[in-house]
Write a protein that holds these residues in place. Structure first.
Motif, PDB file in Angstrom:
ATOM      1  N   LEU A  76       0.821  -1.209   0.000  1.00  0.00           N
ATOM      2  CA  LEU A  76       0.000   0.000   0.000  1.00  0.00           C
ATOM      3  C   LEU A  76       0.852   1.254   0.000  1.00  0.00           C
ATOM      4  N   GLU A  77       1.931   1.260   0.786  1.00  0.00           N
ATOM      5  CA  GLU A  77       2.799   2.430   0.825  1.00  0.00           C
ATOM      6  C   GLU A  77       3.630   2.574  -0.441  1.00  0.00           C
ATOM      7  N   TYR A  78       3.930   1.457  -1.085  1.00  0.00           N
ATOM      8  CA  TYR A  78       4.605   1.522  -2.387  1.00  0.00           C
ATOM      9  C   TYR A  78       3.699   2.198  -3.402  1.00  0.00           C
ATOM     10  N   SER A  83       7.284   3.986  -1.285  1.00  0.00           N
ATOM     11  CA  SER A  83       8.117   3.601  -0.146  1.00  0.00           C
ATOM     12  C   SER A  83       8.797   2.268  -0.384  1.00  0.00           C
ATOM     13  N   SER A  84       9.977   2.096   0.200  1.00  0.00           N
ATOM     14  CA  SER A  84      10.735   0.864   0.043  1.00  0.00           C
ATOM     15  C   SER A  84      10.154  -0.242   0.907  1.00  0.00           C
ATOM     16  N   PRO A  85      10.033  -1.461   0.382  1.00  0.00           N
ATOM     17  CA  PRO A  85       9.561  -2.578   1.211  1.00  0.00           C
ATOM     18  C   PRO A  85      10.522  -2.926   2.336  1.00  0.00           C
ATOM     19  N   CYS A 128      11.004  -4.725  -5.328  1.00  0.00           N
ATOM     20  CA  CYS A 128      11.599  -5.410  -4.176  1.00  0.00           C
ATOM     21  C   CYS A 128      13.056  -5.764  -4.444  1.00  0.00           C
ATOM     22  N   VAL A 129      13.333  -6.281  -5.631  1.00  0.00           N
ATOM     23  CA  VAL A 129      14.703  -6.655  -5.980  1.00  0.00           C
ATOM     24  C   VAL A 129      15.600  -5.423  -6.007  1.00  0.00           C
ATOM     25  N   THR A 130      15.121  -4.355  -6.637  1.00  0.00           N
ATOM     26  CA  THR A 130      15.905  -3.122  -6.729  1.00  0.00           C
ATOM     27  C   THR A 130      16.235  -2.565  -5.349  1.00  0.00           C
ATOM     28  N   GLN A 131      15.252  -2.523  -4.480  1.00  0.00           N
ATOM     29  CA  GLN A 131      15.467  -1.993  -3.135  1.00  0.00           C
ATOM     30  C   GLN A 131      16.355  -2.905  -2.296  1.00  0.00           C
ATOM     31  N   ALA A 132      16.216  -4.207  -2.494  1.00  0.00           N
ATOM     32  CA  ALA A 132      17.077  -5.145  -1.766  1.00  0.00           C
ATOM     33  C   ALA A 132      18.535  -4.935  -2.153  1.00  0.00           C
ATOM     34  N   ARG A 133      18.805  -4.777  -3.436  1.00  0.00           N
ATOM     35  CA  ARG A 133      20.178  -4.555  -3.887  1.00  0.00           C
ATOM     36  C   ARG A 133      20.745  -3.252  -3.318  1.00  0.00           C
ATOM     37  N   LYS A 134      19.928  -2.213  -3.266  1.00  0.00           N
ATOM     38  CA  LYS A 134      20.382  -0.934  -2.709  1.00  0.00           C
ATOM     39  C   LYS A 134      20.749  -1.072  -1.232  1.00  0.00           C
ATOM     40  N   ASN A 135      20.105  -2.006  -0.569  1.00  0.00           N
ATOM     41  CA  ASN A 135      20.349  -2.212   0.858  1.00  0.00           C
ATOM     42  C   ASN A 135      21.276  -3.389   1.121  1.00  0.00           C
TER      43      ASN A 135
END
Length: 244
Positions: A76-78, A83-85, A128-135
């Protein structure tokens, strides 16, 4: 895995996206959680349960029942704010982040019914994949609840480097084979993307024979990402399954 006792020669960890999926609709959280815990001993691992059916398997299996940190809120926030998961994950240790379906959701009003933009569900797995890689999470695991007609499940399968087909009983094999063939023939998923597994080791040889793909017991699935020798692939050939 036996090579944990050899710190002088650290294992190679592949940067991969995995999808754990049961076309027959079985609970895959036992498999995905075990896999995530094993891999997180070596590298950052992000496990997200895609709530196509709205069933909070992962939260119940892990015992992490949180009212605000779950994939429903992340979705919902995405949609609303981009927002990042990762902000909604439950972190268990330094290397493992879990994002399960909301265990407190109303069963007759799942989160997929609250999404308004048609592309939200399609784009969420890649985000999700993009944000995971950033983190700095090198491995992303999607626990897929849905069928091919479910947007999140379908796009997670398209993104995955490896699709782990979970077969619970022999009666699941025929439907699993049909789904595998559909992905290969209808959507150009490479045949070597698929690996099968089962919590019941009695069926491994039969699963391998019918599905025509490598089969690994759950305890060995981490070897898809972590290998003792750089440049080697530990995935079993079908003919080796009976000796496992």
């Amino acid at each position: 895995m036996f090579f944990r006792n050899h710190p002088s020669s650290p294992p190679e960890v592949r940067r991969q996206t995995l999808a754990v999926w049961s076309p027959g609709g079985n609970n895959t959280s036992i498999v995905s959680l075990s896999l995530a815990k094993s891999i997180s001993a070596f590298t950052g691992t992000f496990l997200v349960e895609l709530p196509c059916l709205g069933i909070p398997h992962l939260a119940i299996e892990s015992g992490l029942m949180d009212r605000s940190r779950h994939v429903d809120a992340a979705l919902l926030e995405y949609e609303r704010n981009g927002s990042s998961p990762i902000d909604f994950c439950i972190h268990t240790g330094q290397n493992l982040a879990l994002l399960g379906a909301n265990p407190y959701a109303l069963p007759d009003h799942p989160v997929v019914h609250k999404i308004s933009a048609p592309d939200t569900l399609q784009n969420f797995p890649e985000f999700c994949v993009t944000q995971a890689r950033k983190n700095e999470y090198q491995v992303v695991i999607f626990d897929c609840q849905g069928v091919l007609a479910s947007p999140m499940t379908f796009y997670a399968l398209r993104l995955a480097d490896v699709i782990i087909l979970v077969v619970e009983r022999p009666s699941d094999i025929a439907w699993t084979l049909l789904n595998k063939k559909r992905l290969i023939e209808g959507y150009d998923i490479a045949a070597n993307t698929f690996v099968a597994s089962s919590l019941d080791s009695r069926y491994l040889a039969e699963i391998s024979e019918v599905l025509e793909c490598p089969v690994l017991p759950v305890a060995k699935l981490a070897d898809l990402v972590v290998s003792e020798k750089p440049g080697t692939s530990p995935v079993l050939h079908r003919k080796q399954v009976a000796a496992t």
